[in-house]
Design an enzyme around this catalytic site. Structure first.
Site, PDB file in Angstrom:
ATOM      1  N   THR A 177     -11.481  -5.640   5.505  1.00 46.08           N
ATOM      2  CA  THR A 177     -10.808  -5.591   4.197  1.00 46.08           C
ATOM      3  C   THR A 177     -11.149  -6.445   3.238  1.00 46.08           C
ATOM      4  OG1 THR A 177      -8.533  -5.535   3.250  1.00 46.08           O
ATOM      5  CG2 THR A 177      -9.027  -6.561   5.387  1.00 46.08           C
ATOM      6  N   ASP A 178     -10.895  -5.975   1.952  1.00 44.32           N
ATOM      7  CA  ASP A 178     -11.215  -7.146   0.966  1.00 44.32           C
ATOM      8  C   ASP A 178     -10.129  -8.277   0.777  1.00 44.32           C
ATOM      9  OD1 ASP A 178      -9.172  -5.560  -0.242  1.00 44.32           O
ATOM     10  OD2 ASP A 178     -10.163  -5.088  -2.252  1.00 44.32           O
TER      11      ASP A 178
ATOM     12  N   THR B 103      -0.141   3.858  18.323  1.00 46.19           N
ATOM     13  CA  THR B 103       1.056   3.068  17.640  1.00 46.19           C
ATOM     14  C   THR B 103       1.920   4.234  16.764  1.00 46.19           C
ATOM     15  OG1 THR B 103      -0.079   2.182  15.783  1.00 46.19           O
ATOM     16  CG2 THR B 103      -0.287   0.899  18.037  1.00 46.19           C
TER      17      THR B 103
ATOM     18  N   VAL C  38       8.788  -0.334  -6.828  1.00 45.02           N
ATOM     19  CA  VAL C  38       7.514  -0.986  -7.299  1.00 45.02           C
ATOM     20  C   VAL C  38       7.857  -2.426  -7.209  1.00 45.02           C
ATOM     21  CG1 VAL C  38       6.154  -1.331  -9.252  1.00 45.02           C
ATOM     22  CG2 VAL C  38       7.041   0.890  -8.724  1.00 45.02           C
TER      23      VAL C  38
HETATM   24  P1  NAD Z   1      -3.687   2.819  10.089  1.00 42.45           P
HETATM   25  O1  NAD Z   1      -2.732   1.881  10.460  1.00 42.45           O
HETATM   26  O2  NAD Z   1      -3.374   4.135   9.585  1.00 42.45           O
HETATM   27  O3  NAD Z   1      -4.343   3.140  11.481  1.00 42.45           O
HETATM   28  C1  NAD Z   1      -4.403   2.163  12.755  1.00 42.45           C
HETATM   29  C2  NAD Z   1      -4.712   3.051  13.978  1.00 42.45           C
HETATM   30  O4  NAD Z   1      -5.202   1.863  14.939  1.00 42.45           O
HETATM   31  C3  NAD Z   1      -3.536   3.782  14.309  1.00 42.45           C
HETATM   32  O5  NAD Z   1      -4.168   5.074  14.903  1.00 42.45           O
HETATM   33  C4  NAD Z   1      -3.105   2.988  15.583  1.00 42.45           C
HETATM   34  O6  NAD Z   1      -2.588   3.760  16.533  1.00 42.45           O
HETATM   35  C5  NAD Z   1      -4.504   2.312  16.021  1.00 42.45           C
HETATM   36  N1  NAD Z   1      -4.063   1.151  16.804  1.00 42.45           N
HETATM   37  C6  NAD Z   1      -3.305   0.177  16.600  1.00 42.45           C
HETATM   38  N2  NAD Z   1      -3.264  -0.838  17.542  1.00 42.45           N
HETATM   39  C7  NAD Z   1      -4.161  -0.471  18.366  1.00 42.45           C
HETATM   40  C8  NAD Z   1      -4.605  -1.198  19.601  1.00 42.45           C
HETATM   41  N3  NAD Z   1      -4.077  -2.307  20.172  1.00 42.45           N
HETATM   42  N4  NAD Z   1      -5.411  -0.451  20.337  1.00 42.45           N
HETATM   43  C9  NAD Z   1      -5.861   0.938  20.014  1.00 42.45           C
HETATM   44  N5  NAD Z   1      -5.578   1.273  18.771  1.00 42.45           N
HETATM   45  C10 NAD Z   1      -4.750   0.869  18.046  1.00 42.45           C
HETATM   46  O7  NAD Z   1      -5.077   1.913   9.620  1.00 42.45           O
HETATM   47  P2  NAD Z   1      -6.025   2.351   8.463  1.00 42.45           P
HETATM   48  O8  NAD Z   1      -5.233   2.207   7.200  1.00 42.45           O
HETATM   49  O9  NAD Z   1      -6.860   3.691   8.846  1.00 42.45           O
HETATM   50  O10 NAD Z   1      -7.005   1.181   8.450  1.00 42.45           O
HETATM   51  C11 NAD Z   1      -8.005   1.207   9.585  1.00 42.45           C
HETATM   52  C12 NAD Z   1      -9.141  -0.127   9.535  1.00 42.45           C
HETATM   53  O11 NAD Z   1      -9.513  -0.366   8.166  1.00 42.45           O
HETATM   54  C13 NAD Z   1      -8.282  -1.167   9.539  1.00 42.45           C
HETATM   55  O12 NAD Z   1      -8.986  -2.017  10.587  1.00 42.45           O
HETATM   56  C14 NAD Z   1      -8.043  -1.884   8.297  1.00 42.45           C
HETATM   57  O13 NAD Z   1      -7.836  -3.195   8.365  1.00 42.45           O
HETATM   58  C15 NAD Z   1      -9.129  -1.090   7.609  1.00 42.45           C
HETATM   59  N6  NAD Z   1      -8.999  -1.220   6.282  1.00 42.45           N
HETATM   60  C16 NAD Z   1      -8.088  -0.318   5.721  1.00 42.45           C
HETATM   61  C17 NAD Z   1      -8.071  -0.256   4.039  1.00 42.45           C
HETATM   62  C18 NAD Z   1      -6.897   0.677   3.536  1.00 42.45           C
HETATM   63  O14 NAD Z   1      -6.679   0.660   2.325  1.00 42.45           O
HETATM   64  N7  NAD Z   1      -6.012   1.376   4.624  1.00 42.45           N
HETATM   65  C19 NAD Z   1      -8.961  -0.770   3.390  1.00 42.45           C
HETATM   66  C20 NAD Z   1     -10.066  -1.571   3.962  1.00 42.45           C
HETATM   67  C21 NAD Z   1      -9.813  -1.766   5.305  1.00 42.45           C
END
Ligand code: NAD
Length: 349
Positions: A128-129, A31, A209
């Site tokens: 996530t939290d 995406t 912000v």
């Molecule tokens: P991100 O948005 O940077 O990356 C998401 C990835 O998922 C992308 O590479 C995208 O191409 C892929 N993707 C999206 N829809 C898809 C689909 N239908 N099929 C296959 N691939 C798909 O997200 P992130 O920040 O790296 O977060 C990763 C995970 O960790 C998520 O589940 C998020 O909820 C969780 N998370 C993130 C954070 C944070 O601070 N970023 C904190 C806690 C948990």
């Protein structure tokens, strides 16, 4: 198998695991948030890439079988709260239906395994939290805090957590769930607070912000999160959830000012101007949670995980990475991805 590993946390996890001699299969739809350039530097003999949607249950199942997967890190998600407010449908589709599809394929695959391959198989759901809602001035989220999601994003993640739990209790799929606080570090899409502020500061743009800037998040350096995920995968007890956090509570405005003062040192502006002068307070996000803070004592006590970075050391590393990788940001913002190495046939939009 790492879903969503062309994104921020997943790509850091792919770098981390392959540096520990693991072989990873990245499964990603690419995406706007997925960037194959984030996987550059990982030796070809340590990684395969499958371009696919997690909602495509058949392709997920075929990938599991073809590569003989023994562990799934499920990270793929729509992850940006603001986008979930503007367009929640994609969040329902990917985060809820996509997780249902992953569980369906993983269950079918798991039931086809036997012996050590079956007893060793794990499915780790990365959450996530934000599912816990908002805290007042005191208190922490524990694994027993009732769910109270406030945004379409957090509601969709909460739903996916419940599905994962049900697949353990109903079907015996060996799942694990982690609920982590805000991550920061290299390779994060520049719509999230820290890379956005660094990018805008360097581009001489406003540093937006929300509200009064006093919303508090508990920040964790992404590599510490990757270590936690590796630890939970190896040592976690199926059916359990583990909260992961850095015990680094900071107000958004503190984060922005810290970035400004580090950039004043590392990349001073002409004429003695200060980056802080670019700060602009903007209208608050609807339903903006005030404070998140994680109690990570379970993963520390039971699995022996500890974060290795302080906020001060992590933010310095992060800023230096963005300064050294301006081209990465330009590529991702232009949608120009270098895909040849992954056999994807040129630039992807
Ligand atoms: P991100 O948005 O940077 O990356 C998401 C990835 O998922 C992308 O590479 C995208 O191409 C892929 N993707 C999206 N829809 C898809 C689909 N239908 N099929 C296959 N691939 C798909 O997200 P992130 O920040 O790296 O977060 C990763 C995970 O960790 C998520 O589940 C998020 O909820 C969780 N998370 C993130 C954070 C944070 O601070 N970023 C904190 C806690 C948990």
């Amino acid at each position: 198998m790492l879903t969503g590993a062309a994104g921020f946390i997943g790509s850091n996890l792919a770098h981390f695991l392959t540096s520990q001699d693991a072989y990873v299969v990245v499964y990603d739809k690419l995406t706007y948030a997925g960037n194959p350039a984030s996987l550059e530097g990982i030796p070809c003999e340590r990684m395969s890439f499958v371009k696919g949607d997690i909602c495509d249950t058949e392709l997920v199942y075929r990938t599991l079988c073809e590569y003989g997967i023994d562990a799934v890190f499920h990270l793929a998600a729509e992850s940006h709260v603001d986008r979930s407010i503007d367009g929640p449908a994609a969040f329902i589709e990917t985060n809820i239906n996509g997780t249902f599809s992953m569980l369906t394929a993983a269950r079918r695959y798991y039931e086809s395994l036997d012996g050590e391959r079956r007893s060793g198989f794990r499915f780790l759901h990365i959450s996530t939290d934000e599912v816990y809602g908002s805290l007042g001035k005191t208190g922490y989220f524990t694994e027993n805090t009732p769910y109270a999601p406030n945004s379409p994003y957090s509601a969709s993640k909460a739903s996916s957590d419940h599905l994962v739990r049900a697949w353990f209790h109903t079907y015996g799929l060996p799942v694990l769930t982690t609920n982590c606080s805000n991550n920061y570090g290299p390779r994060q899409f520049p719509e999230k607070l820290i890379p956005l502020i660094i990018h805008n500061a360097l581009a001489d743009k406003e540093l937006p912000v929300y509200g009064d800037g006093k919303n508090i998040r508990d920040w964790l350096y992404v590599e510490d999160h990757c270590r936690a995920l590796d630890t939970v995968m190896r040592l976690g007890v199926p059916g359990e959830t583990y909260n992961v956090g850095g015990s680094c509570e900071r107000q958004n405005i503190q984060i922005v000012k810290t970035i400004c003062s580090i950039l004043d040192e590392l990349r001073p502006k002409a004429g003695g101007a200060k980056y802080e002068e670019q700060i602009k307070f903007v209208k608050d996000r609807p339903g903006h949670d005030r404070r998140y803070a994680i109690d990570a004592s379970k993963i520390k006590r039971e699995l022996g995980w500890q974060p290795q970075e302080t906020f001060e050391s992590g933010i310095l590393k992060t800023i230096k990475w963005y300064l050294d990788n301006q081209q990465w940001i330009a590529n991702i913002l232009n949608g120009k991805y270098r895909c040849e190495r992954l056999g994807l046939g040129g630039d992807e939009q």
